[in-house]
Design an enzyme around this catalytic site. Structure first.
Site, PDB file in Angstrom:
ATOM      1  N   ARG A   1       0.829  -1.215   0.000  1.00  8.11           N
ATOM      2  CA  ARG A   1       0.000   0.000   0.000  1.00  8.11           C
ATOM      3  C   ARG A   1       0.863   1.265   0.000  1.00  8.11           C
ATOM      4  NH1 ARG A   1      -4.959  -0.354   2.790  1.00  8.11           N
ATOM      5  NH2 ARG A   1      -6.168  -2.104   1.991  1.00  8.11           N
TER       6      ARG A   1
ATOM      7  N   GLY B   1      16.888  -1.098  -0.473  1.00  6.66           N
ATOM      8  CA  GLY B   1      17.717  -0.313   0.447  1.00  6.66           C
ATOM      9  C   GLY B   1      17.522   1.155   0.167  1.00  6.66           C
TER      10      GLY B   1
ATOM     11  N   TYR C   1      19.108   4.513  10.050  1.00 10.70           N
ATOM     12  CA  TYR C   1      18.373   3.942   8.914  1.00 10.70           C
ATOM     13  C   TYR C   1      19.366   3.336   7.922  1.00 10.70           C
ATOM     14  CZ  TYR C   1      15.494   4.480   4.575  1.00 10.70           C
ATOM     15  OH  TYR C   1      14.813   4.315   3.394  1.00 10.70           O
TER      16      TYR C   1
ATOM     17  N   LYS D   1      19.804  -0.545   6.534  1.00  8.93           N
ATOM     18  CA  LYS D   1      19.792  -0.888   5.104  1.00  8.93           C
ATOM     19  C   LYS D   1      21.072  -1.635   4.703  1.00  8.93           C
ATOM     20  CE  LYS D   1      15.828   0.891   3.844  1.00  8.93           C
ATOM     21  NZ  LYS D   1      14.718  -0.026   3.501  1.00  8.93           N
TER      22      LYS D   1
ATOM     23  N   PRO E   1      17.664   2.489  -4.172  1.00  6.99           N
ATOM     24  CA  PRO E   1      17.036   3.602  -4.884  1.00  6.99           C
ATOM     25  C   PRO E   1      17.458   4.968  -4.358  1.00  6.99           C
ATOM     26  CG  PRO E   1      15.435   2.487  -3.468  1.00  6.99           C
ATOM     27  CD  PRO E   1      16.728   1.739  -3.341  1.00  6.99           C
ATOM     28  N   THR E   2      17.475   5.918  -5.254  1.00  7.81           N
ATOM     29  CA  THR E   2      17.634   7.313  -4.902  1.00  7.81           C
ATOM     30  C   THR E   2      16.319   7.820  -4.285  1.00  7.81           C
ATOM     31  OG1 THR E   2      18.289   9.439  -5.792  1.00  7.81           O
ATOM     32  CG2 THR E   2      16.835   8.134  -7.188  1.00  7.81           C
TER      33      THR E   2
HETATM   34  N1  LIG Z   1      10.507   7.059  -0.475  1.00  7.32           N
HETATM   35  C1  LIG Z   1      11.786   7.223  -0.798  1.00  7.32           C
HETATM   36  O1  LIG Z   1      12.213   8.321  -1.219  1.00  7.32           O
HETATM   37  C2  LIG Z   1      12.752   6.081  -0.672  1.00  7.32           C
HETATM   38  C3  LIG Z   1      12.364   4.831  -0.211  1.00  7.32           C
HETATM   39  N2  LIG Z   1      13.296   3.827  -0.118  1.00  7.32           N
HETATM   40  C4  LIG Z   1      12.940   2.496   0.363  1.00  7.32           C
HETATM   41  O2  LIG Z   1      11.939   1.951  -0.486  1.00  7.32           O
HETATM   42  C5  LIG Z   1      11.069   1.103   0.270  1.00  7.32           C
HETATM   43  C6  LIG Z   1       9.638   1.562   0.136  1.00  7.32           C
HETATM   44  O3  LIG Z   1       9.529   2.884   0.643  1.00  7.32           O
HETATM   45  P1  LIG Z   1       8.217   3.756   0.462  1.00  7.32           P
HETATM   46  O4  LIG Z   1       7.296   3.056  -0.463  1.00  7.32           O
HETATM   47  O5  LIG Z   1       8.657   5.121   0.195  1.00  7.32           O
HETATM   48  O6  LIG Z   1       7.630   3.733   1.929  1.00  7.32           O
HETATM   49  P2  LIG Z   1       6.116   3.882   2.399  1.00  7.32           P
HETATM   50  O7  LIG Z   1       6.169   4.393   3.786  1.00  7.32           O
HETATM   51  O8  LIG Z   1       5.334   4.634   1.395  1.00  7.32           O
HETATM   52  O9  LIG Z   1       5.605   2.383   2.398  1.00  7.32           O
HETATM   53  C7  LIG Z   1       6.088   1.447   3.285  1.00  7.32           C
HETATM   54  C8  LIG Z   1       4.993   0.443   3.538  1.00  7.32           C
HETATM   55  O10 LIG Z   1       5.454  -0.500   4.477  1.00  7.32           O
HETATM   56  C9  LIG Z   1       4.418  -0.716   5.442  1.00  7.32           C
HETATM   57  N3  LIG Z   1       4.981  -1.105   6.725  1.00  7.32           N
HETATM   58  C10 LIG Z   1       5.854  -0.398   7.491  1.00  7.32           C
HETATM   59  N4  LIG Z   1       6.113  -1.063   8.616  1.00  7.32           N
HETATM   60  C11 LIG Z   1       5.384  -2.213   8.573  1.00  7.32           C
HETATM   61  C12 LIG Z   1       5.221  -3.311   9.442  1.00  7.32           C
HETATM   62  N5  LIG Z   1       5.862  -3.357  10.616  1.00  7.32           N
HETATM   63  N6  LIG Z   1       4.379  -4.295   9.081  1.00  7.32           N
HETATM   64  C13 LIG Z   1       3.725  -4.242   7.913  1.00  7.32           C
HETATM   65  N7  LIG Z   1       3.845  -3.246   7.030  1.00  7.32           N
HETATM   66  C14 LIG Z   1       4.662  -2.231   7.370  1.00  7.32           C
HETATM   67  C15 LIG Z   1       3.736   0.625   5.546  1.00  7.32           C
HETATM   68  O11 LIG Z   1       2.452   0.479   6.090  1.00  7.32           O
HETATM   69  P3  LIG Z   1       1.917   1.598   7.126  1.00  7.32           P
HETATM   70  O12 LIG Z   1       2.069   2.904   6.408  1.00  7.32           O
HETATM   71  O13 LIG Z   1       0.510   1.181   7.385  1.00  7.32           O
HETATM   72  O14 LIG Z   1       2.815   1.498   8.326  1.00  7.32           O
HETATM   73  C16 LIG Z   1       3.726   1.084   4.097  1.00  7.32           C
HETATM   74  O15 LIG Z   1       2.613   0.588   3.399  1.00  7.32           O
HETATM   75  C17 LIG Z   1      11.580   1.155   1.706  1.00  7.32           C
HETATM   76  O16 LIG Z   1      12.452   0.095   1.925  1.00  7.32           O
HETATM   77  C18 LIG Z   1      12.356   2.465   1.742  1.00  7.32           C
HETATM   78  O17 LIG Z   1      13.343   2.411   2.745  1.00  7.32           O
HETATM   79  C19 LIG Z   1      14.598   4.027  -0.483  1.00  7.32           C
HETATM   80  C20 LIG Z   1      15.016   5.229  -0.938  1.00  7.32           C
HETATM   81  C21 LIG Z   1      14.128   6.352  -1.094  1.00  7.32           C
HETATM   82  C1  LIG Z   2      15.339   9.161   0.536  1.00  8.59           C
HETATM   83  C2  LIG Z   2      16.252   9.575   1.636  1.00  8.59           C
HETATM   84  O1  LIG Z   2      15.645  10.628   2.355  1.00  8.59           O
HETATM   85  C3  LIG Z   2      16.278  11.085   3.508  1.00  8.59           C
HETATM   86  O2  LIG Z   2      17.357  11.913   3.179  1.00  8.59           O
HETATM   87  P1  LIG Z   2      17.178  13.342   2.567  1.00  8.59           P
HETATM   88  O3  LIG Z   2      17.267  13.270   1.087  1.00  8.59           O
HETATM   89  O4  LIG Z   2      18.164  14.235   3.223  1.00  8.59           O
HETATM   90  O5  LIG Z   2      15.716  13.715   3.048  1.00  8.59           O
HETATM   91  P2  LIG Z   2      14.568  14.710   2.683  1.00  8.59           P
HETATM   92  O6  LIG Z   2      13.871  14.298   1.457  1.00  8.59           O
HETATM   93  O7  LIG Z   2      13.733  14.814   3.904  1.00  8.59           O
HETATM   94  O8  LIG Z   2      15.286  16.133   2.501  1.00  8.59           O
HETATM   95  C4  LIG Z   2      16.056  16.480   1.398  1.00  8.59           C
HETATM   96  C5  LIG Z   2      16.531  17.898   1.503  1.00  8.59           C
HETATM   97  O9  LIG Z   2      15.398  18.773   1.364  1.00  8.59           O
HETATM   98  C6  LIG Z   2      15.431  19.774   2.371  1.00  8.59           C
HETATM   99  N1  LIG Z   2      14.079  20.288   2.627  1.00  8.59           N
HETATM  100  C7  LIG Z   2      13.666  21.553   2.384  1.00  8.59           C
HETATM  101  N2  LIG Z   2      12.397  21.710   2.763  1.00  8.59           N
HETATM  102  C8  LIG Z   2      11.977  20.499   3.215  1.00  8.59           C
HETATM  103  C9  LIG Z   2      10.733  20.055   3.728  1.00  8.59           C
HETATM  104  O10 LIG Z   2       9.757  20.792   3.832  1.00  8.59           O
HETATM  105  N3  LIG Z   2      10.668  18.741   4.077  1.00  8.59           N
HETATM  106  C10 LIG Z   2      11.737  17.888   3.946  1.00  8.59           C
HETATM  107  N4  LIG Z   2      11.570  16.591   4.311  1.00  8.59           N
HETATM  108  N5  LIG Z   2      12.937  18.308   3.486  1.00  8.59           N
HETATM  109  C11 LIG Z   2      13.053  19.596   3.126  1.00  8.59           C
HETATM  110  C12 LIG Z   2      16.079  19.064   3.539  1.00  8.59           C
HETATM  111  O11 LIG Z   2      16.569  19.993   4.495  1.00  8.59           O
HETATM  112  C13 LIG Z   2      17.185  18.284   2.832  1.00  8.59           C
HETATM  113  O12 LIG Z   2      18.277  19.125   2.559  1.00  8.59           O
HETATM  114  C14 LIG Z   2      16.876  10.006   4.351  1.00  8.59           C
HETATM  115  O13 LIG Z   2      16.716  10.431   5.672  1.00  8.59           O
HETATM  116  C15 LIG Z   2      16.438   8.690   3.978  1.00  8.59           C
HETATM  117  O14 LIG Z   2      15.085   8.495   4.317  1.00  8.59           O
HETATM  118  C16 LIG Z   2      16.560   8.446   2.536  1.00  8.59           C
HETATM  119  O15 LIG Z   2      16.916   7.382   2.100  1.00  8.59           O
END
Ligand SMILES: NC(=O)C1=CN([C@@H]2O[C@H](COP(=O)(O)OP(=O)(O)OC[C@H]3O[C@@H](n4cnc5c(N)ncnc54)[C@H](OP(=O)(O)O)[C@@H]3O)[C@@H](O)[C@H]2O)C=CC1
Ligand SMILES: C[C@H]1O[C@H](OP(=O)(O)OP(=O)(O)OC[C@H]2O[C@@H](n3cnc4c(=O)[nH]c(N)nc43)[C@H](O)[C@@H]2O)[C@@H](O)[C@@H](O)C1=O
Length: 359
Positions: free
Chosen positions: A13, A107, A137, A141, A164-165
């Site tokens: 989800r 990761g 975190y 990973k 992923p980025t």
């Molecule tokens: N978003 C990003 O920019 C990035 C993401 N990633 C990685 O990609 C992957 C997916 O991330 P993303 O889709 O953004 O994350 P989301 O938070 O959108 O989705 C994560 C999902 O995992 C579920 N989840 C979390 N904890 C549990 C648990 N204990 N049991 C069952 N389900 C659980 C959440 O459900 P619920 O919300 O109900 O808790 C949610 O549906 C992760 O491994 C993340 O670290 C890596 C780099 C960047």
């Molecule tokens: C995907 C990656 O994401 C995380 O790393 P990050 O890239 O540093 O995270 P971020 O997306 O929250 O911020 C990116 C930049 O943006 C600036 N910034 C400005 N204004 C807002 C603002 O309003 N919100 C947020 N969140 N950031 C802001 C903020 O100060 C920073 O300089 C990891 O912890 C980890 O989770 C990971 O893997």
């Protein structure tokens, strides 16, 4: 994977999990297995074991994790390491116990050192200290990817780790504090614009979808202005975090899902390991290889939203890593490249965001 293989998408989800699910469905995979967090807590070892015993998945996409932006990562440090290790331990452990044919572990590029040479190649892993804001975190990973690598080496498993980025797309988290930068900016800029235009119906609909500190669309104008003001959102002015100078790379979540399915269908551990004695760095970066400053991103989103108000930066908030651009040459050599450019993705996510709030 056969079209009728039993495929478990953990986190189906979420931002990436929902896109993986859609990508698998559109390719004709018929036996997809998903559980919400409420139905199955992946931190609970007994529940995960029971689930694997019952469902016997053959393929696993591990896209469930405890996820958040820079402030969430700095504040909930224990949760970020403990919960993620626990989820990984349970899902990878049960996958092994049940002879899962292949697993994809997600990761993050935050596994790389803060001062890694740019663009960051896979072999930058563990060469110098990590960025402190998201160190717990990142360590979880790194443990996940090393667990995959170790099961592959010792037991001949086929677990692939992708890094992923920063990602964005439908079903992202738009919380004003805990989310990543792109969805946070979309919402902040949209709200500042609506407040400036006196579009109170739109502001109220937004707060009904996702209240801020329990303030929803029924609250008074004064209460709404007070709570949004705390997050830097005022009529015609938005205050963002840090200096605006860090560089980030953004990948559309549906491209990410496409890459995940591509890797699952086409890449096996032996081909990543190679022939030589060098067995390290079998993970794969996933990104676009293109970067933009945080200020540039804000201007792009403002342009898409038609926002002409002020954008300022609060330097008491952390910048995090100044640059983390992925080297995507390994991914390209395996045969995958992103399709959606940032301008197009921002237009799509803003449209998705408005559609969700239009009824
Ligand atoms: N978003 C990003 O920019 C990035 C993401 N990633 C990685 O990609 C992957 C997916 O991330 P993303 O889709 O953004 O994350 P989301 O938070 O959108 O989705 C994560 C999902 O995992 C579920 N989840 C979390 N904890 C549990 C648990 N204990 N049991 C069952 N389900 C659980 C959440 O459900 P619920 O919300 O109900 O808790 C949610 O549906 C992760 O491994 C993340 O670290 C890596 C780099 C960047
Ligand atoms: C995907 C990656 O994401 C995380 O790393 P990050 O890239 O540093 O995270 P971020 O997306 O929250 O911020 C990116 C930049 O943006 C600036 N910034 C400005 N204004 C807002 C603002 O309003 N919100 C947020 N969140 N950031 C802001 C903020 O100060 C920073 O300089 C990891 O912890 C980890 O989770 C990971 O893997």
């Amino acid at each position: 994977m056969d079209k009728n293989s039993r495929i478990f998408v953990a986190g189906h989800r979420g931002l990436v999990g929902s896109a993986i699910w859609k990508a698998l469905e559109s390719r004709g995979y018929t036996h997809l297995i998903g559980r919400t967090h409420r139905e199955l807590d992946l931190e609970d070892p007994a529940a995960v074991r029971e689930f694997f015993d019952r469902e016997k998945p053959e393929y696993v996409f591990l896209a469930a994790a405890f996820v958040g932006g820079i402030v969430a990562n700095s504040r909930y440090r224990a949760d970020f390491i403990f919960r993620n290790l626990q989820i990984q331990q349970n899902v990878i452990g049960e996958s092994f116990r049940h002879g899962v044919s292949k697993l994809l572990f997600l990761g993050s590029t935050c596994i790389y050192p803060r001062e890694a040479p740019q663009p960051m190649k896979e072999d930058a892993l563990l060469t110098s200290p990590l960025e402190y804001t998201n160190e717990p975190y990142a360590i979880a990973k790194i443990a996940g990817l090393k667990m995959c690598e170790s099961f592959n080496l010792q037991y001949g498993a086929n677990y692939i780790a992708v890094m992923p980025t920063n990602l964005y797309g439908p079903n992202d988290n738009f919380d004003l504090e805990k989310s990543h930068v792109l969805p946070a900016m979309v919402r902040k800029i949209h709200l500042a614009k609506c407040l400036e235009e006196g579009a109170w119906d739109a502001v109220r609909r937004d707060l009904d979808m996702l209240p801020v500190e329990q303030v929803d669309g029924n609250a008074s104008e004064e209460a709404i202005l007070a709570v949004l003001g705390k997050y830097g959102v005022t009529p015609g002015a938005v205050e963002l975090w840090g200096t605006g100078t860090p560089l980030r790379e953004f990948l559309w979540s549906e491209d990410m899902a496409d890459a995940c399915v591509f890797v699952m269908e086409n890449v096996d551990f032996p081909q990543l390991r190679g022939e030589g004695p060098e067995i390290r760095n079998c993970h794969i970066n996933i990104g676009t290889g293109k970067e933009i400053s945080i200020r540039g991103l804000a201007e792009l989103i403002a342009g898409t939203a038609g926002y002409r108000g002020k954008i300022t930066f609060n330097t008491s908030k952390p910048d995090g890593t100044m640059r983390k651009l992925t080297d995507v040459s390994k991914l390209h050599s395996l045969g995958w490249k992103h399709r959606v450019e940032l301008e197009q993705g921002i237009a799509s996510i803003y449209r998705w965001y408005l559609d969700r709030r239009s009824s």
